[in-house]
Design an enzyme around this catalytic site. Structure first.
Site, mmCIF file in Angstrom:
data_model
loop_
_atom_site.group_PDB
_atom_site.id
_atom_site.type_symbol
_atom_site.label_atom_id
_atom_site.label_comp_id
_atom_site.label_asym_id
_atom_site.label_seq_id
_atom_site.Cartn_x
_atom_site.Cartn_y
_atom_site.Cartn_z
ATOM 1 N N GLY A 145 0.542 -0.794 -0.075
ATOM 2 C CA GLY A 145 -0.312 -0.028 -0.099
ATOM 3 C C GLY A 145 1.010 1.242 0.134
ATOM 4 N N VAL B 163 -2.825 -7.177 -3.139
ATOM 5 C CA VAL B 163 -2.139 -8.240 -1.936
ATOM 6 C C VAL B 163 -3.402 -9.329 -1.400
ATOM 7 C CG1 VAL B 163 -0.482 -6.400 -1.272
ATOM 8 C CG2 VAL B 163 -2.759 -6.160 -0.206
ATOM 9 N N TYR C 13 -14.727 -4.315 8.801
ATOM 10 C CA TYR C 13 -13.344 -3.575 8.937
ATOM 11 C C TYR C 13 -12.311 -3.710 9.916
ATOM 12 C CZ TYR C 13 -9.897 0.682 8.287
ATOM 13 O OH TYR C 13 -8.504 1.352 8.762
ATOM 14 N N ALA C 14 -13.235 -3.370 11.038
ATOM 15 C CA ALA C 14 -12.954 -3.472 12.448
ATOM 16 C C ALA C 14 -12.258 -5.289 12.630
ATOM 17 C CB ALA C 14 -14.399 -3.900 13.499
ATOM 18 N N ILE D 1 -6.553 9.527 10.704
ATOM 19 C CA ILE D 1 -4.964 9.450 8.985
ATOM 20 C C ILE D 1 -5.720 10.337 8.436
ATOM 21 C CG2 ILE D 1 -3.101 9.754 9.097
ATOM 22 C CD1 ILE D 1 -2.962 9.114 11.290
HETATM 23 P P1 NDP Z 1 -5.287 4.962 1.147
HETATM 24 O O1 NDP Z 1 -6.839 4.555 1.237
HETATM 25 O O2 NDP Z 1 -4.890 6.438 0.547
HETATM 26 O O3 NDP Z 1 -4.235 4.313 0.159
HETATM 27 C C1 NDP Z 1 -4.297 3.135 0.589
HETATM 28 C C2 NDP Z 1 -2.673 1.938 -0.473
HETATM 29 O O4 NDP Z 1 -3.546 0.384 0.056
HETATM 30 C C3 NDP Z 1 -2.598 2.728 -1.500
HETATM 31 O O5 NDP Z 1 -1.660 2.669 -2.637
HETATM 32 C C4 NDP Z 1 -3.401 1.318 -2.699
HETATM 33 O O6 NDP Z 1 -3.161 0.596 -3.673
HETATM 34 C C5 NDP Z 1 -3.228 0.282 -1.908
HETATM 35 N N1 NDP Z 1 -4.176 -1.298 -1.839
HETATM 36 C C6 NDP Z 1 -5.602 -1.020 -1.709
HETATM 37 N N2 NDP Z 1 -5.952 -2.682 -1.703
HETATM 38 C C7 NDP Z 1 -5.302 -3.052 -2.399
HETATM 39 C C8 NDP Z 1 -4.792 -4.567 -2.805
HETATM 40 N N3 NDP Z 1 -5.203 -5.089 -3.295
HETATM 41 N N4 NDP Z 1 -3.486 -4.616 -3.390
HETATM 42 C C9 NDP Z 1 -2.642 -4.278 -3.551
HETATM 43 N N5 NDP Z 1 -2.374 -2.907 -2.897
HETATM 44 C C10 NDP Z 1 -3.350 -2.240 -2.099
HETATM 45 O O7 NDP Z 1 -4.937 4.534 2.217
HETATM 46 P P2 NDP Z 1 -4.379 5.045 3.952
HETATM 47 O O8 NDP Z 1 -2.892 5.408 3.748
HETATM 48 O O9 NDP Z 1 -4.846 5.853 4.719
HETATM 49 O O10 NDP Z 1 -4.163 3.525 5.066
HETATM 50 C C11 NDP Z 1 -3.110 3.216 4.631
HETATM 51 C C12 NDP Z 1 -3.392 1.693 6.313
HETATM 52 O O11 NDP Z 1 -3.470 2.092 7.284
HETATM 53 C C13 NDP Z 1 -5.054 1.057 5.469
HETATM 54 O O12 NDP Z 1 -4.483 -0.140 6.214
HETATM 55 C C14 NDP Z 1 -6.317 1.203 6.267
HETATM 56 O O13 NDP Z 1 -6.799 0.260 6.817
HETATM 57 C C15 NDP Z 1 -4.574 1.961 7.512
HETATM 58 N N6 NDP Z 1 -5.900 3.342 8.799
HETATM 59 C C16 NDP Z 1 -5.750 4.145 8.122
HETATM 60 C C17 NDP Z 1 -6.491 5.341 8.621
HETATM 61 C C18 NDP Z 1 -6.654 6.458 8.146
HETATM 62 O O14 NDP Z 1 -7.415 7.207 9.306
HETATM 63 N N7 NDP Z 1 -6.462 7.079 7.457
HETATM 64 C C19 NDP Z 1 -6.651 5.218 10.475
HETATM 65 C C20 NDP Z 1 -6.444 4.035 10.736
HETATM 66 C C21 NDP Z 1 -5.697 2.570 9.439
HETATM 67 P P3 NDP Z 1 -3.354 2.175 -5.695
HETATM 68 O O15 NDP Z 1 -2.498 3.153 -4.853
HETATM 69 O O16 NDP Z 1 -2.337 1.038 -5.824
HETATM 70 O O17 NDP Z 1 -4.625 2.117 -5.184
#
Ligand code: NDP
Length: 248
Positions: free
Chosen positions: A14, A65, A156-157, A189
């Site tokens: 990600g 993933v 999700y949780a 975040i």
């Molecule tokens: P974003 O939606 O901004 O980014 C998600 C990233 O994950 C992207 O790069 C996306 O790829 C990648 N991704 C999603 N699905 C897949 C997949 N099937 N295979 C490969 N890559 C994948 O998310 P955040 O940065 O906000 O979140 C990152 C992590 O932090 C997550 O696990 C989220 O649950 C967790 N989190 C976030 C919070 C928040 O407030 N933002 C709070 C708590 C937890 P692509 O760029 O190709 O789309």
């Protein structure tokens, strides 16, 4: 605090945007060679190129993933290129929110597969090289939703709580090989994932955050960098909330 990294390689999933991008850039700034994984080639390539342009070492690997065979193939390729992957940050995640009675099978399954089962795939693919080397770091990006729950996010949780159980079990399984496993649970975040939270909804969330601001991706990345460093040698099986005090 200066952090110590001894010629390490890392896989960050990600890493195309948001928190994962910040984690990849932060590890690279400490001299770690970073494999940036995301679903689409464009995002992980852009991040890897940015790191290289700043003098760091990185490459992009687009993989879904949630696809076990694809993760296994990518893991084998990476291990044949690098010998060992020292650090694994399972950060890729999605949301498919909805109240339970209205949640489809696909919304449930996609979130469990992408957020939780993917961690199992990556550890299965890369973990043995860490245990053989007798050094490794696994950091799973969970969520405060996995600790406190959240209405409208049962899928999700459940996935995020599952990551915590996985982390603690890995910590116990791998401890004798000096491979640590920890979880980081971000609160709110500012990223694409939370972009829809504006207006009254955002104000309501802010009201529950003692530090009275939303977090930035770097707030999470700094915690992850610490957990991946030599300085965190004696830290395993823990969950670290990075949430401005939201959940205590
Ligand atoms: P974003 O939606 O901004 O980014 C998600 C990233 O994950 C992207 O790069 C996306 O790829 C990648 N991704 C999603 N699905 C897949 C997949 N099937 N295979 C490969 N890559 C994948 O998310 P955040 O940065 O906000 O979140 C990152 C992590 O932090 C997550 O696990 C989220 O649950 C967790 N989190 C976030 C919070 C928040 O407030 N933002 C709070 C708590 C937890 P692509 O760029 O190709 O789309």
């Amino acid at each position: 605090m200066g952090l110590t990294f001894e010629n390490r390689t890392a896989v960050v999933t990600g890493a195309g945007r948001g928190i994962g991008k910040a984690i990849a850039e932060t590890l690279a700034s400490h001299g770690v060679e970073v494999v940036c994984v995301s679903r689409t080639s464009e995002t992980c390539t852009a991040v890897a190129e940015g790191i290289v342009q700043s003098g760091g070492r990185a490459r992009a690997v687009p993989v879904d993933v949630g696809d076990g065979a694809a993760v296994q193939a990518a893991s084998e390729d990476l291990l044949s290129d690098y010998g060992t992957i020292d650090i694994l940050v399972n950060n890729a995640g999605i949301t498919r929110d909805g109240l339970l009675f209205r949640m489809s099978d696909d919304d449930w399954q996609d979130v469990i597969q992408t957020n939780l089962t993917s961690c199992f795939y990556w550890v299965r693919g890369l973990g043995r090289s860490m245990t053989r080397k007798r050094w490794g770091r696994i950091v799973n990006i969970s969520s405060v939703a996995g600790i406190a729950g959240n209405a409208g996010q049962t899928n999700y949780a459940a996935a995020k709580a599952g990551m915590i159980g996985l982390t603690k079990s890995l910590a116990r399984e791998f401890a004798s090989r000096s491979v640590t496993a920890n979880a980081v649970a971000p609160g709110f975040i500012k990223t694409d994932m939370t972009a829809a939270f504006t207006g009254d909804l955002a104000d309501k969330v802010l009201g529950g955050i003692p530090l009275k601001r939303f977090g930035g991706s770097l707030d999470v990345a700094n915690m992850v960098a610490y957990l991946c460093s030599e300085e965190a040698n004696y830290v395993t099986g823990q969950v670290f909330t990075v949430d401005g005090g939201m959940v205590m």
